[in-house]
Scaffold this motif. Structure first.
Motif, PDB file in Angstrom:
ATOM      1  N   UNK A  92       5.381  24.024  15.294  1.00 47.84           N
ATOM      2  CA  UNK A  92       4.153  23.253  15.100  1.00 47.84           C
ATOM      3  C   UNK A  92       4.522  21.833  14.710  1.00 47.84           C
ATOM      4  N   UNK A  93       3.492  21.024  14.554  1.00 50.54           N
ATOM      5  CA  UNK A  93       3.647  19.656  14.042  1.00 50.54           C
ATOM      6  C   UNK A  93       3.274  19.666  12.567  1.00 50.54           C
ATOM      7  N   UNK A  94       4.156  19.140  11.726  1.00 49.97           N
ATOM      8  CA  UNK A  94       3.951  19.162  10.282  1.00 49.97           C
ATOM      9  C   UNK A  94       3.799  17.732   9.758  1.00 49.97           C
ATOM     10  N   UNK A  95       2.747  17.544   8.978  1.00 48.47           N
ATOM     11  CA  UNK A  95       2.492  16.239   8.377  1.00 48.47           C
ATOM     12  C   UNK A  95       2.593  16.320   6.861  1.00 48.47           C
ATOM     13  N   UNK A  96       3.280  15.362   6.294  1.00 47.73           N
ATOM     14  CA  UNK A  96       3.243  15.149   4.856  1.00 47.73           C
ATOM     15  C   UNK A  96       2.198  14.057   4.598  1.00 47.73           C
ATOM     16  N   UNK A  97       1.438  14.200   3.521  1.00 52.06           N
ATOM     17  CA  UNK A  97       0.380  13.231   3.248  1.00 52.06           C
ATOM     18  C   UNK A  97       0.263  12.963   1.755  1.00 52.06           C
ATOM     19  N   UNK A  98      -0.244  11.782   1.443  1.00 50.71           N
ATOM     20  CA  UNK A  98      -0.362  11.310   0.068  1.00 50.71           C
ATOM     21  C   UNK A  98      -1.815  10.931  -0.187  1.00 50.71           C
ATOM     22  N   UNK A  99      -2.350  11.357  -1.320  1.00 45.53           N
ATOM     23  CA  UNK A  99      -3.729  11.044  -1.644  1.00 45.53           C
ATOM     24  C   UNK A  99      -3.828   9.742  -2.412  1.00 45.53           C
ATOM     25  N   UNK A 100      -4.799   8.944  -1.995  1.00 46.06           N
ATOM     26  CA  UNK A 100      -5.063   7.655  -2.623  1.00 46.06           C
ATOM     27  C   UNK A 100      -6.035   7.837  -3.789  1.00 46.06           C
ATOM     28  N   UNK A 101      -5.676   8.691  -4.739  1.00 42.32           N
ATOM     29  CA  UNK A 101      -6.612   8.982  -5.819  1.00 42.32           C
ATOM     30  C   UNK A 101      -6.724   7.839  -6.812  1.00 42.32           C
ATOM     31  N   UNK A 102      -5.801   6.911  -6.704  1.00 39.85           N
ATOM     32  CA  UNK A 102      -5.865   5.786  -7.618  1.00 39.85           C
ATOM     33  C   UNK A 102      -7.142   4.984  -7.448  1.00 39.85           C
ATOM     34  N   UNK A 103      -7.660   4.935  -6.238  1.00 42.17           N
ATOM     35  CA  UNK A 103      -8.894   4.199  -5.984  1.00 42.17           C
ATOM     36  C   UNK A 103     -10.063   5.138  -5.725  1.00 42.17           C
ATOM     37  N   UNK A 127       0.815  -1.208   0.000  1.00 40.40           N
ATOM     38  CA  UNK A 127       0.000   0.000   0.000  1.00 40.40           C
ATOM     39  C   UNK A 127       0.840   1.246   0.000  1.00 40.40           C
ATOM     40  N   UNK A 128       0.158   2.383  -0.040  1.00 41.28           N
ATOM     41  CA  UNK A 128       0.850   3.663  -0.021  1.00 41.28           C
ATOM     42  C   UNK A 128       1.567   3.889   1.315  1.00 41.28           C
ATOM     43  N   UNK A 129       2.651   4.635   1.266  1.00 41.72           N
ATOM     44  CA  UNK A 129       3.343   4.999   2.501  1.00 41.72           C
ATOM     45  C   UNK A 129       4.026   6.351   2.338  1.00 41.72           C
ATOM     46  N   UNK A 130       4.188   7.039   3.455  1.00 45.54           N
ATOM     47  CA  UNK A 130       4.858   8.336   3.496  1.00 45.54           C
ATOM     48  C   UNK A 130       5.888   8.296   4.616  1.00 45.54           C
ATOM     49  N   UNK A 131       7.086   8.736   4.317  1.00 40.62           N
ATOM     50  CA  UNK A 131       8.168   8.714   5.295  1.00 40.62           C
ATOM     51  C   UNK A 131       8.647  10.124   5.593  1.00 40.62           C
ATOM     52  N   UNK A 132       8.601  10.481   6.840  1.00 42.07           N
ATOM     53  CA  UNK A 132       9.197  11.729   7.312  1.00 42.07           C
ATOM     54  C   UNK A 132      10.338  11.322   8.243  1.00 42.07           C
ATOM     55  N   UNK A 178       0.550   4.409  -7.749  1.00 39.80           N
ATOM     56  CA  UNK A 178      -0.210   5.299  -8.614  1.00 39.80           C
ATOM     57  C   UNK A 178       0.748   6.282  -9.267  1.00 39.80           C
ATOM     58  N   UNK A 179       0.629   6.494 -10.578  1.00 33.11           N
ATOM     59  CA  UNK A 179       1.602   7.304 -11.304  1.00 33.11           C
ATOM     60  C   UNK A 179       1.362   8.796 -11.174  1.00 33.11           C
ATOM     61  N   UNK A 180       0.186   9.192 -10.677  1.00 34.85           N
ATOM     62  CA  UNK A 180      -0.110  10.615 -10.523  1.00 34.85           C
ATOM     63  C   UNK A 180      -0.537  10.929  -9.090  1.00 34.85           C
ATOM     64  N   UNK A 181       0.374  10.870  -8.159  1.00 32.32           N
ATOM     65  CA  UNK A 181       0.018  11.108  -6.758  1.00 32.32           C
ATOM     66  C   UNK A 181      -0.247  12.580  -6.476  1.00 32.32           C
ATOM     67  N   UNK A 182      -1.002  12.801  -5.432  1.00 30.61           N
ATOM     68  CA  UNK A 182      -1.283  14.140  -4.940  1.00 30.61           C
ATOM     69  C   UNK A 182      -0.641  14.240  -3.557  1.00 30.61           C
ATOM     70  N   UNK A 183       0.258  15.203  -3.370  1.00 30.65           N
ATOM     71  CA  UNK A 183       0.979  15.331  -2.107  1.00 30.65           C
ATOM     72  C   UNK A 183       0.544  16.595  -1.367  1.00 30.65           C
ATOM     73  N   UNK A 184       0.515  16.491  -0.047  1.00 34.05           N
ATOM     74  CA  UNK A 184       0.046  17.577   0.804  1.00 34.05           C
ATOM     75  C   UNK A 184       1.019  17.788   1.971  1.00 34.05           C
ATOM     76  N   UNK A 185       1.052  19.010   2.468  1.00 33.74           N
ATOM     77  CA  UNK A 185       1.607  19.299   3.784  1.00 33.74           C
ATOM     78  C   UNK A 185       0.500  19.905   4.627  1.00 33.74           C
ATOM     79  N   UNK A 186       0.287  19.292   5.801  1.00 31.36           N
ATOM     80  CA  UNK A 186      -0.644  19.824   6.784  1.00 31.36           C
ATOM     81  C   UNK A 186       0.164  20.320   7.992  1.00 31.36           C
ATOM     82  N   UNK A 187      -0.342  21.378   8.624  1.00 31.98           N
ATOM     83  CA  UNK A 187       0.320  21.916   9.805  1.00 31.98           C
ATOM     84  C   UNK A 187      -0.651  21.896  10.971  1.00 31.98           C
ATOM     85  N   UNK A 188      -0.150  21.512  12.125  1.00 32.02           N
ATOM     86  CA  UNK A 188      -0.977  21.419  13.329  1.00 32.02           C
ATOM     87  C   UNK A 188      -0.332  22.243  14.431  1.00 32.02           C
ATOM     88  N   UNK A 189      -0.904  23.432  14.667  1.00 35.99           N
ATOM     89  CA  UNK A 189      -0.458  24.272  15.766  1.00 35.99           C
ATOM     90  C   UNK A 189      -1.124  23.805  17.054  1.00 35.99           C
TER      91      UNK A 189
END
Lengths: 115, 115
Positions: free
Chosen positions: A87-98, A1-6, A29-40
């Motif tokens: 803050x706490x910063x999260x990197x995230x990946x979208x499962x748009x393939x499904x 499955x998908x995974x993200x490493x920080x 998935x060949x066209x991933x969507x990547x995000x950064x979220x911030x949590x103060x």
């Protein structure tokens, strides 16, 4: 499955120094969507920036990131850290393939900026 | 700005207790999610839903049930709470209809302690 490493769980910087938080991902998935979220602290996590375009820099609130599909990376950068960036910063990946709308999050990086 | 409201904000229960966490979103979003946040593990998806009556299993569903009663309301149920479920729980919503809308809107979280 998908995974993200920080790779960094905790980053401590002096105000004014540059910020770089690492994010790499794995997906079939060949066209991933990547995000950064911030949590103060005491707030809700919220979107900082996002991208699905290869080699294009995206910017918001002084932060920027570039999606590099060749290296499966989406590192977050800022030229000069501010105390308010702590803050706490999260990197995230979208499962748009499904088409489920699911996001896979990394473990997060706590950024602490000191005077 | 999308509004996601969680209740209660804090909850303490004992091992074996029965807990219900509530989430309401008022933005007509199709998707709703329950995440738990733990140090070193980031945000992990418990359950999600793409509409009233629908339920999808997330990545860490054991010990949790969920129910989506309306488009607005999504509940997380812990029928036999255990200390391992002590965590900060976030509800989120999104309108996962297309790339431009793939953004999660989070509530303020519910801090659950199981003694």
């Amino acid at each position: 499955g998908d995974s993200v490493t920080q790779t960094e769980g905790l980053v401590t910087l002096t105000e004014g120094l540059p910020v770089m938080l690492n994010c790499t991902y794995q997906t079939i998935y060949s066209n991933p969507f990547l995000f950064w979220y911030v949590h103060y602290l005491n707030e809700s996590p919220r979107l900082l920036l996002k991208s699905s375009t290869d080699n294009k820099r995206t910017e918001h609130q002084g932060f920027h990131a570039t999606l590099h599909k060749s290296s499966s990376s989406f590192h977050l950068q800022k030229s000069s850290a501010q105390l308010s960036d702590s803050a706490l910063y999260y990197c995230a990946l979208s499962d748009r393939g499904t088409n489920t709308g699911k996001l896979t999050f990394g473990d997060g990086t706590v950024l602490t900026v000191k005077p | 700005e999308a509004a996601v409201t969680q209740s209660p904000r804090n909850k303490v229960t004992v091992t074996g207790g029965n807990v219900t966490l509530s989430c309401r979103q008022t933005n007509s979003h199709n998707y709703m999610y329950w995440y738990r946040q733990d140090t070193g593990h980031g945000l992990r998806l418990i359950h999600y839903s793409y509409g009233a009556g629908n339920l999808q299993i997330g990545d860490v569903p054991d010990g949790y049930k969920a129910t989506r009663t309306t488009q607005e309301d999504f509940f997380l149920l812990l029928e036999l709470a255990s200390p391992s479920q002590t965590s900060l729980y976030f509800c989120a919503s999104s309108d996962a209809g297309g790339a431009a809308n793939e953004r999660l809107f989070f509530g303020h979280g519910t801090k659950l302690s199981v003694l």
